[in-house]
Design an enzyme around this catalytic site. Structure first.
Site, mmCIF file in Angstrom:
data_model
loop_
_atom_site.group_PDB
_atom_site.id
_atom_site.type_symbol
_atom_site.label_atom_id
_atom_site.label_comp_id
_atom_site.label_asym_id
_atom_site.label_seq_id
_atom_site.Cartn_x
_atom_site.Cartn_y
_atom_site.Cartn_z
ATOM 1 N N TYR A 11 -46.153 -32.658 -14.988
ATOM 2 C CA TYR A 11 -47.139 -31.465 -15.024
ATOM 3 C C TYR A 11 -46.708 -30.268 -15.817
ATOM 4 O O TYR A 11 -46.100 -29.998 -15.157
ATOM 5 C CB TYR A 11 -48.586 -31.217 -13.834
ATOM 6 C CG TYR A 11 -48.916 -29.995 -13.880
ATOM 7 C CD1 TYR A 11 -50.244 -30.194 -14.334
ATOM 8 C CD2 TYR A 11 -48.689 -29.450 -12.995
ATOM 9 C CE1 TYR A 11 -51.018 -29.190 -14.191
ATOM 10 C CE2 TYR A 11 -49.886 -28.183 -12.819
ATOM 11 C CZ TYR A 11 -50.701 -28.478 -13.860
ATOM 12 O OH TYR A 11 -51.784 -27.528 -13.293
ATOM 13 N N HIS B 1 -45.675 -22.998 -14.872
ATOM 14 C CA HIS B 1 -46.042 -24.234 -13.198
ATOM 15 C C HIS B 1 -45.271 -23.269 -11.809
ATOM 16 O O HIS B 1 -44.745 -24.788 -11.781
ATOM 17 C CB HIS B 1 -46.616 -25.320 -13.640
ATOM 18 C CG HIS B 1 -47.293 -25.647 -14.499
ATOM 19 N ND1 HIS B 1 -48.418 -25.290 -13.732
ATOM 20 C CD2 HIS B 1 -47.800 -26.055 -16.138
ATOM 21 C CE1 HIS B 1 -49.604 -25.685 -14.768
ATOM 22 N NE2 HIS B 1 -49.366 -25.490 -16.052
HETATM 23 MG MG MG Z 1 -51.012 -21.630 -13.310
#
Ligand code: MG
Length: 437
Positions: free
Chosen positions: A189, A243
């Site tokens: 991801y 992230h």
């Molecule tokens: Mg974000």
């Protein structure tokens, strides 16, 4: 000509608040009550686990819509509203938005939870929607009117190579976007820094999937951005989402390396558990920082805003309790020179998007809004869903939020829990240990 006594007598019989213009403005409507709270849960796509609330009032035909979007716990949200909060709201006065917000906030004793916040947000949006419909005005008018003509969005570009990233950014610029987030590489991801499945030194009978390696990330991502700048120049405003994959000291190093790129912002460079490190990042670099999509509690955003440690707050409007809370955060941001960048995300819904839109139009502390393009059948399901044109978001301009729902159509897409929603949050390193999403 009336004498003083007669003027006084007239004023007593017909005080200012009963005067004709006021009565006309409120259309002489009787007091409102919440008659019913309906939960509409629907999945028009497998990854859309949408829970909407329809707050139906005692005035025939007058109702409001709200989003209780939490795609990871949608069944629990549905039950929380159907079994606990909905029955609590029935019979209350929908005109008293702030009071009912505060009342709901303490109703479940433990507050700021990921389920209670979205339930509270859904009620809040629905009540603002009702107020707008009652006033026959788009919600942004009730929030003080527009301070900008439309809401600029940032687009999501990606590619397996720097060249593919450049091409993808270019395509968005041609569509009219000025702000583009760029993520590189496949694997896990967020992209960037992943060792391909099975490759590298792995434990026996251990994890074989794409594995995150932060040194690899640190080497590849800034270099990709150098190429984007090199090819596309300084006009494009560039964004990037880490992230939360980096350990704090490498997060510092990443922020430092990104400084020559002159980013619009770097997002989620740290997980929420390590936000104290923003003090060190701030002291070290001028790379603008965006943070907060996982925040649910004021204790998380308040120090970052009031100590001027970030440049953009990125909460999702429904995750923090709706329009009422978003406006308070925006006001706090204005005082400290921080800007908003409300989070969207692929699993989000058009009602929450419009809630953000009406706030965005009316706040001086607005920075940017994340884009979320819905397919045409979603526009059919939710007539009035905002449109994206030339890098800007446009609401329908109907009263309230300006959106409705086709309940018959929603019923044809029953709620599903798509585990892919939860799978993407799982990232692992070479030894098979979890990396924070
Ligand atoms: Mg974000």
């Amino acid at each position: 000509m009336l004498n003083r006594r007669e003027i006084l007598k007239t004023a007593l019989v017909n005080p200012w608040w009963a005067a004709e213009p006021y009565a006309q403005a409120t259309r002489g409507l009787p007091p409102l009550k919440i008659r019913e709270v309906k939960v509409i849960a629907t999945s028009p796509r497998p990854h859309y686990s949408w829970v909407f609330v329809k707050v139906i009032t005692s005035e025939p035909g007058l109702y409001g819509l709200g989003s209780a979007n939490n795609a990871y716990l949608s069944w629990a949200v549905k039950a929380a509203i159907e079994k606990h909060l909905g029955p609590f709201w029935v019979g209350k006065d929908p005109e008293r938005i702030e009071d009912l917000w505060q009342w709901t906030h303490v109703r479940s004793y433990w507050r700021n939870g990921t389920i209670t916040n979205v339930a509270q947000a859904a009620l809040d949006m629905a009540l603002w929607d009702i107020k707008g419909k009652r006033a026959n005005m788009p919600l942004y008018q009730l929030l003080g009117g527009k301070v900008r003509d439309a809401v600029p969005l940032y687009a999501h570009a990606s590619g397996e190579t720097p060249e593919a990233c450049v091409e993808n950014v270019q395509a968005y610029l041609e569509q009219g976007f000025r702000h583009v987030r760029v993520q590189m590489g496949g694997g896990g991801y967020g992209g960037g820094g992943f060792v391909p499945p099975g490759e590298g030194s792995r434990p026996e009978r251990g994890f074989r999937g794409a594995a995150f390696d932060e040194e690899r990330y640190l080497e590849t991502v800034p270099r990709m951005f150098e190429q984007v700048r090199d090819k596309l120049g300084w006009q494009v405003k560039l964004l990037h989402d880490v992230h939360e994959h980096l350990t704090p000291t490498l997060a510092l190093e990443f922020a430092r390396r990104m400084q020559p790129i002159r980013m619009f912002f770097v997002e989620d460079i740290l997980p929420p558990e390590q936000i104290d490190y923003f003090r060190q990042i701030r002291a070290l670099t001028s790379t603008p920082m965006a943070m907060g999509e996982l925040f649910t509690h004021p204790h998380e955003w308040r120090p970052l805003i009031s100590e001027r440690l970030i440049d953009f707050i990125r909460c999702r409007v429904c995750a923090i309790g709706g329009i009422t809370q978003a406006r308070k955060i925006a006001a706090l941001c204005e005082q400290f020179g921080v800007r908003t960048a409300w989070q969207e995300g692929g699993e989000n819904d058009p009602v929450n998007q419009l809630a953000a839109y009406h706030v965005d139009l009316t706040i001086p502390s607005f920075g940017i809004q994340e884009d979320n393009l819905f397919p045409e059948d979603v526009h059919e399901l939710l007539p009035g869903t905002a449109r994206i044109r030339g890098g800007y978001l446009y609401g329908s301009d109907g009263p309230g939020l300006g959106i409705d729902i086709d309940e018959g159509m929603a019923g044809r897409y029953p709620l599903v829990d798509d585990h892919r929603n939860a799978d993407w949050t799982t990232v692992r390193g070479m030894d098979g240990s979890l990396v924070k999403p």
